[in-house]
Design a protein around this motif. Structure first.
Motif, short mmCIF file in Angstrom:
data_model
loop_
_atom_site.label_atom_id
_atom_site.label_comp_id
_atom_site.label_asym_id
_atom_site.label_seq_id
_atom_site.Cartn_x
_atom_site.Cartn_y
_atom_site.Cartn_z
N PRO A 302 0.83 -1.21 0.00
CA PRO A 302 0.00 0.00 0.00
C PRO A 302 0.87 1.26 0.00
CG PRO A 302 -0.84 -1.59 1.58
CD PRO A 302 0.49 -2.12 1.12
N TRP A 319 -8.46 5.62 -3.35
CA TRP A 319 -7.24 5.27 -2.63
C TRP A 319 -7.49 4.58 -1.30
CZ3 TRP A 319 -2.42 6.04 -4.78
CH2 TRP A 319 -2.42 6.72 -6.00
N GLY A 320 -8.68 4.77 -0.74
CA GLY A 320 -8.99 4.14 0.54
C GLY A 320 -8.57 4.95 1.74
N TYR A 321 -8.12 6.19 1.51
CA TYR A 321 -7.73 7.08 2.59
C TYR A 321 -7.75 8.51 2.04
CZ TYR A 321 -3.16 7.01 0.25
OH TYR A 321 -2.15 7.11 -0.67
N THR A 333 -2.27 9.04 8.47
CA THR A 333 -2.64 7.96 7.55
C THR A 333 -1.58 6.87 7.56
OG1 THR A 333 -3.84 9.48 6.11
CG2 THR A 333 -3.12 7.40 5.13
N LEU A 337 -2.46 2.97 8.70
CA LEU A 337 -2.28 1.83 7.79
C LEU A 337 -1.19 0.90 8.29
CD1 LEU A 337 -2.54 3.55 4.28
CD2 LEU A 337 -4.32 2.38 5.59
N SER A 343 -7.41 -1.91 7.54
CA SER A 343 -7.21 -0.72 6.71
C SER A 343 -6.11 -0.97 5.67
CB SER A 343 -6.82 0.48 7.58
OG SER A 343 -7.86 0.80 8.48
N TRP A 344 -5.05 -1.64 6.09
CA TRP A 344 -3.94 -1.97 5.19
C TRP A 344 -4.43 -2.83 4.03
CZ3 TRP A 344 -1.40 -6.45 3.66
CH2 TRP A 344 -0.09 -6.31 3.15
N VAL A 347 -6.60 -0.78 1.50
CA VAL A 347 -5.81 0.08 0.61
C VAL A 347 -5.02 -0.77 -0.38
CG1 VAL A 347 -3.94 1.77 0.55
CG2 VAL A 347 -5.74 1.96 2.27
#
Length: 417
Positions: A302, A319-321, A333, A337, A343-344, A347
């Protein structure tokens, strides 16, 4: 003098790349992209040759293609290129078109010409200037005039960024039929199950050659502004910075006691990044697509980046963030992550989806080849549409020709003394 391997005429189609530097795919994303284009042409039946005025380096690709040392301001190039008789000539920077374009047109008038900008050099330069001075972005400067003129003189310009295609059409009035969007080409998508998972990775990585001004600025900004914030949130974590040509100015950021290490060149970017939990790309200016982000996605790593880094790679919401230039947001961020597996993984999956959506070889390679063949099939009609290119070839560009001839004559006189 110009040196070269033997010239063969068996192939009906011959492509010549005139390169500012010998391609170094392990050092720069531009080098890898160049080889991808040459490989694509070779698979389409072109005999491929590379000519460059640069000195060879131990890191240049062993491409298997013909390699020719050429000289600027040297009429021996004229005889050589006429004998080579390419059907397609690619300039990998607008400076190469300025230096060799008039010679190619004089000796090989039927050769189709392509400018591959890699990134829009003038946009990168304008952004760099704005970042240094704090002034508003000025797209209309001297380098832009030169680069746009080179585009106009060529039969086609390859752009790696759709954002830059749109900018050229909107601000510089270049027509669609002179531009072609060709992103990085990914032949095989990564198998995430075969790559190290969250628990098998540790620490942070940055990667990018240090001859590239955006990378130098990114390291300096990260070391001075972002890393102290990240270190406060992740006190046991290190950041390792990889890149070719790390000079003294970059080595000053090598501070192992604070967890920041300037490592230097890596021979295999994907294998290197696959060891790290996160890939960081804190770019404040630049242009084009970003090879370091592509490498992160290909290695299942990521990537945390900024709006400039994200530009032309994926949409703002893909992007997921929150993609941000704010140092506190970037650091937060990174910490989230790094510590949160869910979360990791989210992404990481977003990066793979971006690869599939935007970089598939099967989606882009056939269209590029078809575009070349269509233009070459009726090159005269294509050129007749390009009135500004015809005017520039007839008038303005003669300045480069006369300057080159003057330098050549001056060098010969100096040698005779």
């Amino acid at each position: 003098m110009l040196s070269h391997t033997s010239v063969k005429h068996a192939a009906a189609k011959r492509a010549l790349l005139i390169a500012k530097q010998w391609p170094e795919p392990a050092s720069t994303a531009a080098g890898r992209r160049t080889l991808d284009i040459l490989d694509l042409l070779a698979e389409a039946g072109y005999a491929v040759e590379i000519g460059s005025p640069a000195q060879p380096t131990p890191f240049q690709a062993k491409s298997g293609y013909g390699e020719h040392q050429i000289e600027v301001n040297e009429s021996s190039f004229d005889d050589w290129v006429r004998q080579l008789d390419p059907t397609l000539v690619i300039y990998d920077r607008f400076m190469m078109e300025e230096q060799f374009g008039w010679r190619v047109r004089e000796q090989c008038p039927q050769a189709m010409t392509i400018l591959d900008t890699s990134d829009f050099h003038s946009l990168r330069e304008a952004r760099h200037q704005a970042a240094k001075t704090g002034e508003a972005l000025n797209l209309f400067h001297a380098s832009a005039e030169r680069e746009i003129a080179a585009m106009a003189r060529c039969d086609l310009t390859i752009m790696i960024s759709q954002v830059e295609v749109d900018l050229l059409k909107q601000h510089f009035c270049l027509p669609d039929w002179q531009l072609h969007y060709l992103p990085f080409l990914v032949r095989e998508m990564p198998d995430l199950d075969a790559l190290p998972d969250f628990e098998q990775r540790e620490h942070l990585a940055m990667i990018g050659g240090f001859k590239h001004a955006p990378n130098r600025d990114a390291v300096a900004w990260f070391a001075e502004t972002i890393w102290p914030r990240v270190r406060a949130l992740l006190p046991a974590v290190e950041c390792h910075v990889y890149g070719a040509y790390a000079d003294h100015a970059m080595q000053r950021f090598h501070k192992p006691k604070s967890g920041l290490r300037i490592v230097g060149r890596t021979d295999d970017a994907l294998a290197t990044l696959a060891r790290y939990r996160l890939n960081l790309a804190p770019l404040r200016f630049g242009a084009g697509q970003k090879g370091k982000i592509l490498d992160g996605w290909l290695s299942g790593t990521p990537t945390v980046t900024t709006p400039i880094g994200a530009e032309s790679m994926a949409g703002a919401n893909d992007w997921g963030y929150p993609v941000s230039n704010c140092p506190d947001t970037f650091a937060a961020t990174t910490a989230e992550l790094y510590q949160d597996k869910a979360s990791w993984q989210r992404v990481r999956a977003a990066g793979t989806q971006a690869l599939t959506n935007g970089f598939s070889y099967a989606d882009h390679a056939p269209h590029f080849l078809a575009r070349i063949e269509a233009i070459a099939a009726d090159l005269e009609a294509h050129r007749n549409r390009n009135i500004w290119g015809r005017i520039l070839r007839r008038t303005e560009h003669r300045a480069e020709e006369f300057m080159s001839r003057w330098i050549e004559t001056k060098n010969k006189l100096a040698d005779s003394d």
